[in-house]
Design an enzyme around this catalytic site. Structure first.
Site, PDB file in Angstrom:
ATOM      1  N   GLN A 131      -4.732  -5.151   7.179  1.00 53.66           N
ATOM      2  CA  GLN A 131      -5.825  -6.005   6.685  1.00 53.66           C
ATOM      3  C   GLN A 131      -5.854  -7.369   7.372  1.00 53.66           C
ATOM      4  OE1 GLN A 131      -8.123  -4.866   4.765  1.00 53.66           O
ATOM      5  NE2 GLN A 131      -7.205  -3.023   3.953  1.00 53.66           N
ATOM      6  N   ASP A 133       2.906  -4.789   7.959  1.00 54.01           N
ATOM      7  CA  ASP A 133       1.703  -3.959   7.790  1.00 54.01           C
ATOM      8  C   ASP A 133       0.502  -4.872   8.018  1.00 54.01           C
ATOM      9  OD1 ASP A 133      -0.496  -2.580   6.968  1.00 54.01           O
ATOM     10  OD2 ASP A 133       0.328  -1.912   5.059  1.00 54.01           O
ATOM     11  N   LYS A 178     -10.492  -0.016  10.668  1.00 50.51           N
ATOM     12  CA  LYS A 178     -10.720  -1.167   9.788  1.00 50.51           C
ATOM     13  C   LYS A 178     -11.145  -2.392  10.582  1.00 50.51           C
ATOM     14  CE  LYS A 178      -7.203   0.283   6.431  1.00 50.51           C
ATOM     15  NZ  LYS A 178      -7.955   0.739   5.262  1.00 50.51           N
ATOM     16  N   CYS A 221      -4.553   2.590  -3.622  1.00 50.17           N
ATOM     17  CA  CYS A 221      -3.271   3.055  -3.079  1.00 50.17           C
ATOM     18  C   CYS A 221      -2.170   2.033  -3.357  1.00 50.17           C
ATOM     19  CB  CYS A 221      -3.363   3.355  -1.581  1.00 50.17           C
ATOM     20  SG  CYS A 221      -4.571   4.591  -1.181  1.00 50.17           S
ATOM     21  N   HIS A 268       0.863  -1.197   0.000  1.00 52.68           N
ATOM     22  CA  HIS A 268       0.000   0.000   0.000  1.00 52.68           C
ATOM     23  C   HIS A 268       0.897   1.244   0.000  1.00 52.68           C
ATOM     24  CE1 HIS A 268      -2.821   2.916   1.811  1.00 52.68           C
ATOM     25  NE2 HIS A 268      -3.796   2.093   1.465  1.00 52.68           N
TER      26      HIS A 268
HETATM   27  C1  LIG Z   1      -2.629  -2.688   3.637  1.00 53.88           C
HETATM   28  C2  LIG Z   1      -2.872  -1.281   4.110  1.00 53.88           C
HETATM   29  N1  LIG Z   1      -1.870  -0.613   4.685  1.00 53.88           N
HETATM   30  C3  LIG Z   1      -2.033   0.638   5.132  1.00 53.88           C
HETATM   31  C4  LIG Z   1      -3.228   1.293   5.024  1.00 53.88           C
HETATM   32  C5  LIG Z   1      -3.354   2.694   5.535  1.00 53.88           C
HETATM   33  O1  LIG Z   1      -4.236   2.748   6.620  1.00 53.88           O
HETATM   34  P1  LIG Z   1      -4.762   4.158   7.189  1.00 53.88           P
HETATM   35  O2  LIG Z   1      -5.340   4.900   6.018  1.00 53.88           O
HETATM   36  O3  LIG Z   1      -5.787   3.775   8.197  1.00 53.88           O
HETATM   37  O4  LIG Z   1      -3.594   4.849   7.770  1.00 53.88           O
HETATM   38  C6  LIG Z   1      -4.303   0.645   4.421  1.00 53.88           C
HETATM   39  C7  LIG Z   1      -5.597   1.339   4.232  1.00 53.88           C
HETATM   40  O5  LIG Z   1      -6.302   1.158   3.272  1.00 53.88           O
HETATM   41  C8  LIG Z   1      -4.125  -0.686   3.956  1.00 53.88           C
HETATM   42  O6  LIG Z   1      -5.120  -1.360   3.377  1.00 53.88           O
END
Ligand SMILES: Cc1ncc(COP(=O)(O)O)c(C=O)c1O
Length: 389
Positions: free
Chosen positions: A187, A184, A210, A346, A112
């Protein structure tokens, strides 16, 4: 999974009875238990934390530290390794700015943007690990991760394909090469049992919104000795033991990284979300998501012109259509009360690899049912009738 009973806990589904909300990888809806915990905090316990000497301040401080302890237990961590941040994005920025380390960085091409960009700002040499069939290519990773690698970043579950990544193998590979591993877990923590100690990752992060919690609260996990070595990238009130005109002495982690008034109500709400998630068996949510996705993938594959990017065992379904742009498909789904995400998620380098500008992404969660799947498939067929002329 008793979806009917679960849906009753979510006020938004009482308001929008016909909504098929399938954008949970972006953010989840909130149960009454979480909304009430936040409301109760503001109406009964609100005060700043770690500062006041009166009873109310003590109650608020207690609620904040109990929330930290509860959340830490849920993710297999200790409370002093659990730093509250705004979310995943802030956690990666904090880490990339505070970690005093040199060398190469290994980053999967499916990461991401939030997992990529803070590192790209701070590391000059990035090795992108390729992806094969929705997963990090371990053979390629073995070639790329060497003694020159300082940090390896790994998404636990891809937010595009919904595939669980080979984290254990990457941790082993990274540690064999004396590199740090950053997970990370944006998810994964919402959908499956995750134990950071057991996984032996050095750092990890996730966002509360989430996983049924409020927005603006998340966690950066770090091994105690590593957090101790790091210099905070934000400084201010609440994170210091002593300040003279000559010297500043920071508190130990986690307070060291929480300058200023924290999101106290957010932490309390996230703790309530964790309690809500505890009602499920360890693999129950993952299995429920997989079951719905299996049906979705199978049915979408029968529609001519639809290409599904996610494998059948994924927890998220990403697809494209020969006959329409993802945004057009999403609009037809919207007209049929189906909320999905359409775009690059993203993950633009990954879209570039596939030679596409985006996908339609359906991401189910605990309150979704077969009815949502049927409605989505019906709406995609309608989109085909509209656009495939
Ligand atoms: C895999 C992953 N990493 C990081 C993020 C970023 O999360 P946040 O926007 O809550 O900071 C997301 C959000 O869509 C994500 O799906």
């Amino acid at each position: 999974m008793e979806t009917g009973k679960i849906r009753d806990d979510f006020p938004i589904f009482q308001e929008r009875t016909e909504l098929s909300y399938l954008d949970n990888a972006a953010t989840t809806q909130k149960p009454a238990q979480v909304i009430e915990a936040v409301e109760k905090f503001y109406s009964q316990n609100n005060s700043n934390v770690g500062r006041g000497l009166y009873d109310l301040a003590a109650d608020s401080t207690k609620a904040y530290s109990q929330a930290r302890k509860n959340i830490a237990e849920f993710i297999g961590a200790d409370a002093d390794e659990t730093v509250f941040v705004r979310g995943c994005t802030e956690a990666v920025n904090l880490l990339a700015s505070s970690l005093d380390i040199e060398g190469r960085m290994a980053l999967p091409e499916l990461a991401h943007h939030s997992e990529q960009l803070p590192w790209r700002e701070n590391f000059e040499e990035i090795d992108f690990i390729p992806v094969k069939d929705g997963k990090i290519d371990i053979d390629a990773a073995e070639e790329l991760i060497t003694q020159k690698t300082a940090v390896v970043s790994v998404p636990h579950v891809s937010n595009v394909y919904g595939t669980v990544q080979p984290v254990e193998q990457l941790v082993e590979l990274a540690h064999e090469n004396d590199a740090l591993v950053v997970l990370d877990a944006a998810q994964s923590v919402p959908s499956m049992p995750v134990d950071f100690h057991e996984l032996d990752v050095d750092f990890a992060m996730f966002s509360g919104h989430k996983m049924l919690g409020p927005t603006g609260i998340g966690v950066l996990y770090g091994k105690r000795n590593l957090l101790e070595e790091m210099t905070p990238y934000q400084v201010g009130g609440g994170m210091v033991d002593s300040v003279t005109k000559q010297e500043v002495e920071y508190k130990p982690a986690p307070e060291k990284f929480e300058a200023g008034t924290p999101n106290i109500a957010g932490a309390v709400g996230l703790s309530a979300a964790v309690d809500y998630l505890r009602q499920f068996e360890p693999e129950e949510i993952l299995e429920h998501e997989r079951e719905l996705n299996r049906h979705l993938v199978k049915q979408l594959r029968t529609i001519e012109g639809i290409k599904v990017l996610s494998p059948v065992e994924a927890t998220i379904t990403s697809f494209t259509a020969e006959f329409a742009h993802p945004h057009d498909i999403a609009e037809v789904l919207n007209q049929n009360n189906v909320a999905v995400r359409a775009g690059n998620h993203c993950a633009q380098p990954l879209m570039e690899k596939h030679g596409i500008n985006g996908t339609v992404r359906a991401s189910p969660y605990i309150y979704n049912t077969e009815k949502d799947v049927r409605r989505l498939v019906r709406a995609v067929k309608e989109a085909k009738r509209v656009f495939d002329v």
